[in-house]
Enzyme design. Structure first.
Site, PDB file in Angstrom:
ATOM      1  N   CYS A   2       0.853  -1.176   0.000  1.00 55.18           N
ATOM      2  CA  CYS A   2       0.000   0.000   0.000  1.00 55.18           C
ATOM      3  C   CYS A   2       0.896   1.234   0.000  1.00 55.18           C
ATOM      4  CB  CYS A   2      -0.941   0.115   1.203  1.00 55.18           C
ATOM      5  SG  CYS A   2      -2.123  -1.222   1.330  1.00 55.18           S
ATOM      6  N   ARG A  27       3.798  -0.244  -4.854  1.00 53.17           N
ATOM      7  CA  ARG A  27       3.521  -0.810  -3.528  1.00 53.17           C
ATOM      8  C   ARG A  27       2.167  -1.503  -3.459  1.00 53.17           C
ATOM      9  NH1 ARG A  27       6.861   1.326   0.336  1.00 53.17           N
ATOM     10  NH2 ARG A  27       5.402   0.745   1.957  1.00 53.17           N
ATOM     11  N   TRP A  73      -2.907  -2.615  -1.685  1.00 55.52           N
ATOM     12  CA  TRP A  73      -2.608  -4.037  -1.916  1.00 55.52           C
ATOM     13  C   TRP A  73      -3.397  -4.763  -0.830  1.00 55.52           C
ATOM     14  CZ3 TRP A  73      -0.502  -8.251   0.650  1.00 55.52           C
ATOM     15  CH2 TRP A  73      -0.046  -9.302  -0.145  1.00 55.52           C
ATOM     16  N   ASN A  99      -1.435   2.015   5.815  1.00 55.75           N
ATOM     17  CA  ASN A  99      -0.609   0.951   5.236  1.00 55.75           C
ATOM     18  C   ASN A  99      -0.161   0.079   6.408  1.00 55.75           C
ATOM     19  OD1 ASN A  99       2.890   1.073   4.234  1.00 55.75           O
ATOM     20  ND2 ASN A  99       1.454  -0.584   4.012  1.00 55.75           N
ATOM     21  N   GLY A 100      -0.441  -1.228   6.314  1.00 55.78           N
ATOM     22  CA  GLY A 100      -0.058  -2.121   7.417  1.00 55.78           C
ATOM     23  C   GLY A 100      -1.205  -3.037   7.774  1.00 55.78           C
ATOM     24  N   GLU A 484      16.847 -17.532  -9.456  1.00 53.36           N
ATOM     25  CA  GLU A 484      16.453 -16.145  -9.729  1.00 53.36           C
ATOM     26  C   GLU A 484      15.839 -16.019 -11.130  1.00 53.36           C
ATOM     27  OE1 GLU A 484      15.878 -13.634  -8.078  1.00 53.36           O
ATOM     28  OE2 GLU A 484      16.023 -11.939  -9.430  1.00 53.36           O
ATOM     29  N   LYS A 488      12.045 -14.700 -11.828  1.00 53.33           N
ATOM     30  CA  LYS A 488      11.723 -13.562 -12.698  1.00 53.33           C
ATOM     31  C   LYS A 488      10.610 -13.948 -13.676  1.00 53.33           C
ATOM     32  CE  LYS A 488      12.980 -11.005 -11.009  1.00 53.33           C
ATOM     33  NZ  LYS A 488      13.629 -10.923  -9.782  1.00 53.33           N
ATOM     34  N   GLU A 491       7.217 -14.369 -11.865  1.00 49.60           N
ATOM     35  CA  GLU A 491       6.663 -13.106 -11.369  1.00 49.60           C
ATOM     36  C   GLU A 491       5.974 -12.298 -12.461  1.00 49.60           C
ATOM     37  OE1 GLU A 491       9.384 -11.280  -7.833  1.00 49.60           O
ATOM     38  OE2 GLU A 491      10.381 -11.477  -9.759  1.00 49.60           O
ATOM     39  N   HIS A 507      16.811 -36.416 -10.071  1.00 48.79           N
ATOM     40  CA  HIS A 507      16.040 -36.899  -8.930  1.00 48.79           C
ATOM     41  C   HIS A 507      14.598 -36.407  -8.960  1.00 48.79           C
ATOM     42  CE1 HIS A 507      19.660 -38.562  -7.255  1.00 48.79           C
ATOM     43  NE2 HIS A 507      20.262 -37.392  -7.384  1.00 48.79           N
ATOM     44  N   LYS A 606       5.995  -4.551  -4.367  1.00 50.05           N
ATOM     45  CA  LYS A 606       7.443  -4.437  -4.278  1.00 50.05           C
ATOM     46  C   LYS A 606       7.919  -4.495  -2.840  1.00 50.05           C
ATOM     47  CE  LYS A 606      11.360  -2.687  -6.372  1.00 50.05           C
ATOM     48  NZ  LYS A 606      11.762  -4.012  -6.837  1.00 50.05           N
TER      49      LYS A 606
HETATM   50  C1  G6P Z   1       8.709  -8.833  -2.767  1.00 50.91           C
HETATM   51  C2  G6P Z   1       9.183  -8.326  -4.102  1.00 50.91           C
HETATM   52  C3  G6P Z   1      10.466  -9.061  -4.496  1.00 50.91           C
HETATM   53  C4  G6P Z   1      11.510  -8.912  -3.411  1.00 50.91           C
HETATM   54  C5  G6P Z   1      10.986  -9.380  -2.056  1.00 50.91           C
HETATM   55  C6  G6P Z   1      11.923  -9.005  -0.931  1.00 50.91           C
HETATM   56  O1  G6P Z   1       8.261 -10.129  -2.887  1.00 50.91           O
HETATM   57  O2  G6P Z   1       8.188  -8.496  -5.083  1.00 50.91           O
HETATM   58  O3  G6P Z   1      10.958  -8.521  -5.703  1.00 50.91           O
HETATM   59  O4  G6P Z   1      12.642  -9.656  -3.754  1.00 50.91           O
HETATM   60  O5  G6P Z   1       9.740  -8.754  -1.775  1.00 50.91           O
HETATM   61  O6  G6P Z   1      11.962  -7.611  -0.827  1.00 50.91           O
HETATM   62  P1  G6P Z   1      13.145  -6.788  -0.203  1.00 50.91           P
HETATM   63  O7  G6P Z   1      12.725  -5.368  -0.358  1.00 50.91           O
HETATM   64  O8  G6P Z   1      13.251  -7.204   1.230  1.00 50.91           O
HETATM   65  O9  G6P Z   1      14.376  -7.116  -0.972  1.00 50.91           O
END
Ligand code: G6P
Length: 611
Positions: A2, A27, A73, A99-100, A484, A488, A491, A507, A606
């Site tokens: 948020c 956010r 969010w 927010n929270g 990673e 990506k 996501e 395995h 994010k």
């Molecule tokens: C969310 C984001 C990711 C990020 C993760 C950790 O899931 O979408 O892209 O890697 O949080 O966030 P941070 O800010 O702690 O790296």
């Protein structure tokens, strides 16, 4: 999660709020709303994005020099018009954006319902608005006292802005666990979840701390704790440019951020690695360097991409500095009663510096008297303020929800730490030290070269954009890169993808391989090259399609794979920094071709400030 934004001053609030919300949309983006105050207050809110809110208010009265906005969010209650913020208390005395999460909201709601309150939404925020109003009316106290008293009854996290009908020239801001920054202008103040909506107006900011409450009119800001202790506000100068938070001609922030990596990595070692002598200075961890040098164990914690960077860190620190490392998901660490010794060093990695699970894990480590170091990108965020020491990654604002340049900056910091510790602990020779620093310094130029393969990568993306599954394989340092790469793709393109250590394929995942399964193999030249060649053969024998990341001039894999993407030759220690780039581009192009919203993928945010 948020985003909140607010304004009080002499200008019209609406354009400031809308621009701010657009900057904070990373956010959360399932609903948006604003409240404008011009003597009277007006609330407009809709399910959808900030652009939907803009269309909704197009022909409405948008006047007012006080206002606040929210992009959501969803946590409590699905995204609907009713659940969107701002929330007004039942009798219209207070308007709140938040927010929270208010954890004890159902108990508070029940008590308010028993006292005749009726609720229009399913949110915890409306409970808070009504709680403030109840205390205000019942106790016949000022709005400020009502807010502070209400917050003493709340368990959970909040960053919030409150306006009230009686003192309608005032915004009250409060924080516990969710970030809040106040920009200080001339006869005006700006409020936001991070500094990005503020920098075009002022560079002077106040970061609120937990349990701070700011009572703000256009001419005055009073800061106190929720228990009414006065605090002298500390005004800091922002070191951020507006250009850094705009797309700069790129179609998406994610693409811009991928392309920025040669620069952002340079920014990460700027002032830390001497251009002439190769000396490495990490000022932010100077005070805990002895602890690090003598650590019997390092525990790395993080979430998502930051956790992947942590895994690369494990290889780096064990390989170079010979310190045993454990890498943990912060969310698991905090709940599984881990054994933490006072001589442990905990490294918390986080782009945003606000991730709730990582913050909670830090608190646990501190309670056990471990030394805690932060590796964060957002300057002034919560994690750097909670930790004993830290190294900022200085990658600049990362706005695309899928993390790219933050990852390479995190790995760069971990590599610098490992090399520094290797030198101090004498686990590497002087020659090796020089070699590793030089390798690190050469990565930006090598990444530039990798970026020139973008069109080839785009062609590969076109061939596989309709696949339903992807497998990513790597060994050693390149196993976290496989994770990673898969993350990506998941996501932003919503294609199911798994990362696996290449040798583990037999395995289980091998059962999935047929002519429809693209397998991305990260197979640059290192000591397990021969082994990974065999793994590729196993995939080909089952008709899998192999896309391989190889070292320039590679022959064996080039002859076997369906597609190759070359990266310049390098020491294995920096291989993660190079090989991740084509994977970022591959997922980007696939997502664009599938018509996905790359910068704002569904359901993600994010900055995850909830558990
Ligand atoms: C969310 C984001 C990711 C990020 C993760 C950790 O899931 O979408 O892209 O890697 O949080 O966030 P941070 O800010 O702690 O790296």
């Amino acid at each position: 999660m948020c985003g909140i934004v607010g304004y009080i001053g002499t200008k019209q609030a609406y354009p400031i709020l809308i621009n701010g919300l657009k900057r904070l949309e990373y956010r959360g983006y399932d609903s948006a709303g604003i409240a404008l105050i011009n003597g009277e207050s007006r609330i407009y809110k809709v399910k959808g994005k900030v652009s939907d809110l803009e269309s909704f208010v197009e022909n409405k009265d948008k006047s007012g020099t006080i206002g606040m906005g929210h992009t959501r969010w969803a946590t409590h209650g699905e995204p609907t018009n009713n659940n969107a913020h701002p929330h007004e208390s039942q009798n219209g005395h207070f308007i709140v954006i938040h927010n929270g999460i208010i954890e004890n909201y159902s108990r508070l709601k029940k008590r308010l319902e028993d006292r005749g309150y009726k609720f229009k939404s399913d949110t915890d925020t409306e409970v808070l608005a009504n709680l403030i109003e109840y205390i205000y009316l019942k106790g016949k106290v000022s709005a400020e006292i009502a807010v502070r008293l209400a917050l003493t009854k709340v368990i959970g996290a909040y960053g919030l802005l409150v306006t009230n009908k009686t003192e309608n020239n005032q915004i009250i801001a409060a924080r516990n666990g969710s970030p809040l920054v106040i920009g200080v202008g001339k006869n005006e103040y700006f409020f936001a979840s991070d500094a990005t909506p503020i920098i075009e107006y002022t560079k002077s900011v106040i970061y609120l701390n937990d349990y701070d409450v700011a009572i703000v009119t256009k001419d005055e800001l009073t800061l106190k704790t929720i228990k009414n202790d006065k605090i002298i506000p500390k005004i800091q100068k922002l070191n951020l440019d507006i250009g850094e938070i705009e797309k700069g001609g790129y179609e998406h922030f994610m693409l811009k951020e991928i392309y920025e990596q040669p620069k952002s990595i340079k920014d990460t070692f700027r002032g830390r690695v001497s251009t002439e002598t190769n000396e490495l200075i990490l000022g932010g961890i100077h005070n805990v360097l002895d602890k690090l040098i003598n650590a019997k164990r390092i525990i790395i914690i993080g979430c998502g991409t930051s956790w992947h960077a942590g895994l690369v860190g494990e290889y780096l620190l064990e390989d170079i500095a010979k310190i045993p490392v454990e890498v943990e998901y912060a969310s698991e660490f905090r709940y599984r009663r881990p054994i933490i010794f006072p001589d442990d060093v905990v490294i918390a990695i986080s782009q945003s510096g606000e991730t709730a699970d990582t913050l909670a894990a830090i608190k646990l480590a501190k309670k056990a008297n471990a030394t805690v170091i932060g590796v964060c990108n957002v300057v002034g965020s919560s994690i750097p303020r909670e930790t004993d020491a830290g190294v900022y990654t200085h990658a600049g604002p990362e706005i695309g929800v899928a993390s790219t340049k933050a990852f390479t900056a995190q790995v760069t910091v971990l590599a610098m730490m490992a090399i520094l510790l290797g030198k101090e602990r004498k686990t590497i020779s002087d020659e090796k030290y020089e070699r590793l620093i030089t390798e690190l310094k050469n990565t930006p130029e090598k990444i530039k070269k990798i970026l020139t393969h973008d069109n080839e990568i785009k062609k590969i993306a076109k061939l596989y954009k309709n696949a339903s599954n992807f497998l990513y394989l790597g060994r050693g340092y390149l196993f976290p890169v496989a994770l990673e790469g898969a993350l990506k793709l998941k996501e932003i393109s919503y294609i199911h993808a798994e990362g696996y250590p290449a040798a583990e394929m037999k395995h289980g995942p091998i059962a999935l391989i047929d002519e429809n399964m693209p397998v991305v193999v990260i197979a640059t030249k290192d000591k397990s090259y021969e082994k990974i060649v065999s793994n590729i053969q196993e995939v080909k024998a089952r008709k899998g399609k192999v896309i391989s990341i190889v070292t320039e001039g590679d022959i064996a894999i080039t002859n076997m794979a369906d597609h190759i993407i070359e990266v310049p030759e390098s020491h294995v220690v920096v291989s993660a920094l190079l090989t991740v780039i084509p994977l970022q581009l591959l997922s980007y192009h696939i997502a664009v071709m599938r018509g996905c919203n790359v910068d704002q993928p569904r359901n993600l945010a994010k900055s995850v400030t909830v558990e």
